[in-house]
Design a protein around this motif. Structure first.
Motif, PDB file in Angstrom:
ATOM      1  N   THR A 177       0.977  -1.261  -0.115  1.00  0.00           N
ATOM      2  CA  THR A 177       0.006  -0.126  -0.051  1.00  0.00           C
ATOM      3  C   THR A 177       1.152   1.353   0.003  1.00  0.00           C
ATOM      4  OG1 THR A 177      -0.091   0.282   2.154  1.00  0.00           O
ATOM      5  CG2 THR A 177      -1.641  -1.207   1.445  1.00  0.00           C
ATOM      6  N   ALA A 178       0.274   2.144  -0.278  1.00  0.00           N
ATOM      7  CA  ALA A 178       1.123   3.772  -0.248  1.00  0.00           C
ATOM      8  C   ALA A 178       1.551   3.891   0.962  1.00  0.00           C
ATOM      9  CB  ALA A 178       0.034   4.738  -0.658  1.00  0.00           C
ATOM     10  N   GLN A 179       0.850   3.526   1.995  1.00  0.00           N
ATOM     11  CA  GLN A 179       1.570   3.819   3.597  1.00  0.00           C
ATOM     12  C   GLN A 179       2.791   2.882   3.729  1.00  0.00           C
ATOM     13  OE1 GLN A 179       0.798   5.932   5.708  1.00  0.00           O
ATOM     14  NE2 GLN A 179       2.578   5.372   6.707  1.00  0.00           N
ATOM     15  N   GLN A 180       2.690   1.797   3.023  1.00  0.00           N
ATOM     16  CA  GLN A 180       4.035   0.821   3.214  1.00  0.00           C
ATOM     17  C   GLN A 180       5.014   1.077   2.492  1.00  0.00           C
ATOM     18  OE1 GLN A 180       1.821  -2.893   1.971  1.00  0.00           O
ATOM     19  NE2 GLN A 180       2.094  -3.814   4.050  1.00  0.00           N
ATOM     20  N   VAL A 181       4.790   1.908   1.339  1.00  0.00           N
ATOM     21  CA  VAL A 181       5.812   2.629   0.653  1.00  0.00           C
ATOM     22  C   VAL A 181       6.299   3.570   1.472  1.00  0.00           C
ATOM     23  CG1 VAL A 181       6.346   3.963  -1.280  1.00  0.00           C
ATOM     24  CG2 VAL A 181       4.869   1.877  -1.772  1.00  0.00           C
ATOM     25  N   THR A 182       5.625   4.530   2.030  1.00  0.00           N
ATOM     26  CA  THR A 182       6.096   5.531   2.948  1.00  0.00           C
ATOM     27  C   THR A 182       6.976   5.079   4.028  1.00  0.00           C
ATOM     28  OG1 THR A 182       4.180   6.944   2.598  1.00  0.00           O
ATOM     29  CG2 THR A 182       5.565   7.442   4.608  1.00  0.00           C
ATOM     30  N   ASP A 183       6.799   3.764   4.581  1.00  0.00           N
ATOM     31  CA  ASP A 183       7.359   3.170   5.749  1.00  0.00           C
ATOM     32  C   ASP A 183       8.956   2.796   5.080  1.00  0.00           C
ATOM     33  OD1 ASP A 183       5.351   3.293   7.465  1.00  0.00           O
ATOM     34  OD2 ASP A 183       4.867   1.371   7.039  1.00  0.00           O
ATOM     35  N   GLY A 215       1.015  21.121 -13.459  1.00  0.00           N
ATOM     36  CA  GLY A 215       0.268  20.722 -14.675  1.00  0.00           C
ATOM     37  C   GLY A 215      -1.220  20.252 -14.185  1.00  0.00           C
ATOM     38  N   ALA A 216      -1.849  19.477 -15.055  1.00  0.00           N
ATOM     39  CA  ALA A 216      -3.240  19.133 -14.535  1.00  0.00           C
ATOM     40  C   ALA A 216      -3.673  17.809 -14.996  1.00  0.00           C
ATOM     41  CB  ALA A 216      -4.287  20.259 -14.850  1.00  0.00           C
ATOM     42  N   SER A 217      -4.293  16.953 -14.392  1.00  0.00           N
ATOM     43  CA  SER A 217      -5.049  15.785 -14.989  1.00  0.00           C
ATOM     44  C   SER A 217      -6.079  16.013 -15.722  1.00  0.00           C
ATOM     45  CB  SER A 217      -5.447  14.957 -13.999  1.00  0.00           C
ATOM     46  OG  SER A 217      -4.082  14.470 -12.932  1.00  0.00           O
ATOM     47  N   LYS A 218      -6.881  15.159 -16.582  1.00  0.00           N
ATOM     48  CA  LYS A 218      -8.081  15.545 -16.985  1.00  0.00           C
ATOM     49  C   LYS A 218      -9.203  16.105 -16.119  1.00  0.00           C
ATOM     50  CE  LYS A 218      -7.289  12.333 -20.910  1.00  0.00           C
ATOM     51  NZ  LYS A 218      -7.764  11.158 -21.702  1.00  0.00           N
ATOM     52  N   ASP A 219      -9.287  15.584 -14.893  1.00  0.00           N
ATOM     53  CA  ASP A 219     -10.158  15.962 -13.965  1.00  0.00           C
ATOM     54  C   ASP A 219      -9.958  17.300 -13.184  1.00  0.00           C
ATOM     55  OD1 ASP A 219      -8.102  15.234 -12.125  1.00  0.00           O
ATOM     56  OD2 ASP A 219      -9.334  13.668 -11.262  1.00  0.00           O
ATOM     57  N   GLY A 220      -8.641  18.038 -13.948  1.00  0.00           N
ATOM     58  CA  GLY A 220      -8.402  19.203 -13.148  1.00  0.00           C
ATOM     59  C   GLY A 220      -7.187  18.977 -11.902  1.00  0.00           C
ATOM     60  N   THR A 221      -6.992  17.826 -11.559  1.00  0.00           N
ATOM     61  CA  THR A 221      -6.178  17.423 -10.410  1.00  0.00           C
ATOM     62  C   THR A 221      -4.844  17.961 -10.555  1.00  0.00           C
ATOM     63  OG1 THR A 221      -7.405  15.697  -9.541  1.00  0.00           O
ATOM     64  CG2 THR A 221      -5.265  15.963  -8.826  1.00  0.00           C
ATOM     65  N   PRO A 222      -4.288  19.062 -10.030  1.00  0.00           N
ATOM     66  CA  PRO A 222      -2.868  19.488 -10.162  1.00  0.00           C
ATOM     67  C   PRO A 222      -1.937  18.523 -10.163  1.00  0.00           C
ATOM     68  CG  PRO A 222      -3.615  20.381  -7.963  1.00  0.00           C
ATOM     69  CD  PRO A 222      -4.759  19.468  -8.643  1.00  0.00           C
ATOM     70  N   ASN A 223      -0.639  18.724 -11.025  1.00  0.00           N
ATOM     71  CA  ASN A 223       0.340  17.860 -10.939  1.00  0.00           C
ATOM     72  C   ASN A 223       1.475  18.654 -10.789  1.00  0.00           C
ATOM     73  OD1 ASN A 223      -0.769  14.876 -12.013  1.00  0.00           O
ATOM     74  ND2 ASN A 223      -1.747  16.529 -13.343  1.00  0.00           N
ATOM     75  N   LEU A 224       2.229  18.379  -9.793  1.00  0.00           N
ATOM     76  CA  LEU A 224       3.063  19.533  -9.461  1.00  0.00           C
ATOM     77  C   LEU A 224       4.827  19.015  -9.544  1.00  0.00           C
ATOM     78  CD1 LEU A 224       1.456  19.727  -5.820  1.00  0.00           C
ATOM     79  CD2 LEU A 224       1.000  21.099  -7.933  1.00  0.00           C
ATOM     80  N   GLY A 225       5.471  19.902  -9.766  1.00  0.00           N
ATOM     81  CA  GLY A 225       6.805  19.896  -9.980  1.00  0.00           C
ATOM     82  C   GLY A 225       7.610  19.118 -10.881  1.00  0.00           C
ATOM     83  N   THR A 243      -1.307  11.549  -4.021  1.00  0.00           N
ATOM     84  CA  THR A 243       0.048  10.676  -3.964  1.00  0.00           C
ATOM     85  C   THR A 243       1.174  11.029  -3.335  1.00  0.00           C
ATOM     86  OG1 THR A 243      -0.871  10.239  -6.377  1.00  0.00           O
ATOM     87  CG2 THR A 243       1.445   9.640  -5.851  1.00  0.00           C
ATOM     88  N   ALA A 244       1.570  12.534  -3.333  1.00  0.00           N
ATOM     89  CA  ALA A 244       2.744  12.902  -2.761  1.00  0.00           C
ATOM     90  C   ALA A 244       2.458  12.766  -1.230  1.00  0.00           C
ATOM     91  CB  ALA A 244       2.874  14.561  -3.107  1.00  0.00           C
ATOM     92  N   LYS A 245       1.604  13.129  -0.626  1.00  0.00           N
ATOM     93  CA  LYS A 245       1.241  12.929   0.501  1.00  0.00           C
ATOM     94  C   LYS A 245       1.290  11.490   1.091  1.00  0.00           C
ATOM     95  CE  LYS A 245      -2.246  13.731   4.546  1.00  0.00           C
ATOM     96  NZ  LYS A 245      -3.406  14.100   4.804  1.00  0.00           N
TER      97      LYS A 245
END
Length: 312
Positions: A90-96, A171-181, A189-191
């Protein structure tokens, strides 16, 4: 070396690496090897102010370099990776798995970055010079342990090339979600990955390398049971990196390793641009190694030059 390979031994390229820029197509002023449109369509994302098309201002590579990730070219390595990747994380396991943030180390890297101007449409932005890019991806690949899954610094370089052509921006995804850096992380995802500042290229590239490690394990699972030659397996594993990075979970599930031609055009473009960037990184590293062997590194005049690793 042929005159159609990137040759940083040449005075023109040495100047470009030191911070000079070349004049690109449609009047766009770009660093040597940078893409004029900076992939305006990637991951279904629309990058603002990017001209249409997919024109690159870069050296023309006519020689195929050896397949990178050579430890994937035998069945035993493939089996090892497939077995290693049987448990999804999971994403949390990746964080670990993220190593402790070494603020001093990251600060040292930032101090060695050399930024050069680049024009995107009518906007002037900044991009790391070629040696700064190489320094970042080598560091990120090493700290993430990408060799454990058959990847290398070239894969990190390639994915960033496909995402932004190394020009940090929003940038931005098709749904308007920002894509950063520089690595185009969505905020969620960054979080999840423990990335505190997606706009920081040093931290973003290092976290992205860890993300690619999971992508390689996912890709290896998708390829289990397929009868592929070693070279084909290596290529397909890397197609999977772009699929994983470029598509949603639903989109990823449609890929079976053999139906790449049916993927969205944006994803296929991402695969192509990532492969091009990886070859570029391999060529650049080889040229740096040659210059170091000849005692000519000082000619590059970049803060990153003393921090580069060569020969492995």
């Amino acid at each position: 070396m042929t005159n159609r390979r990137l040759s940083i031994a040449s005075s023109a390229t040495a100047l470009a690496l030191a911070g000079f820029v070349a004049t690109g197509i449609h009047g766009a002023s770009l660093p040597a090897l940078a893409k004029a449109d900076a992939n305006p369509v990637s991951s279904g994302r629309v990058q603002p102010d990017a001209p249409a098309g997919d024109v690159r201002v870069r050296a023309q590579f006519t020689q195929e370099l050896p397949v990178f990730g050579n430890n994937l070219t035998n069945p035993a390595s493939q089996q090892m990776i497939a077995v290693t990747g049987t448990q999804s994380r999971t994403a949390q396991q990746v964080t670990d798995t993220v190593p402790p943030r070494d603020a001093a180390y990251y600060s040292q890297l930032r101090s060695r970055l050399n930024w050069v101007p680049v024009r995107l449409g009518n906007t002037e932005l900044k991009t790391p010079d070629m040696l700064s890019r190489l320094m970042l991806v080598q560091s990120a690949a090493r700290r993430a342990g990408l060799a454990q899954v058959g990847l290398s610094f070239a894969d990190v370089y390639g994915i960033i090339n496909a995402e932004t052509s190394w020009i940090p921006r929003v940038g931005a995804s098709k749904d308007g979600t920002p894509n950063l850096g520089i690595a185009q992380f969505e905020p969620a995802t960054a979080k999840a990955l423990g990335l505190s500042n997606p706009q920081d290229p040093v931290e973003s590239v290092h976290v992205m390398a860890l993300h690619l490690k999971d992508a390689a394990l996912w890709s290896a699972r998708k390829l289990q049971g397929l009868k592929l030659s070693p070279a084909m397996y290596t290529a397909k594993l890397r197609e999977g990196l772009s699929v994983y990075y470029n598509l949603s979970s639903k989109g990823r599930s449609q890929w079976n390793g053999l139906n790449t031609a049916k993927l969205p055009i944006e994803t296929r473009r991402h695969i192509s641009n990532a492969a091009q960037g990886a070859r570029e990184a391999q060529t650049l590293e080889a040229e740096v190694r040659e210059m170091r062997a000849q005692g000519r590194m000082e000619a590059l005049n970049s803060p990153a030059s003393g921090f580069l690793k060569t020969g492995g």
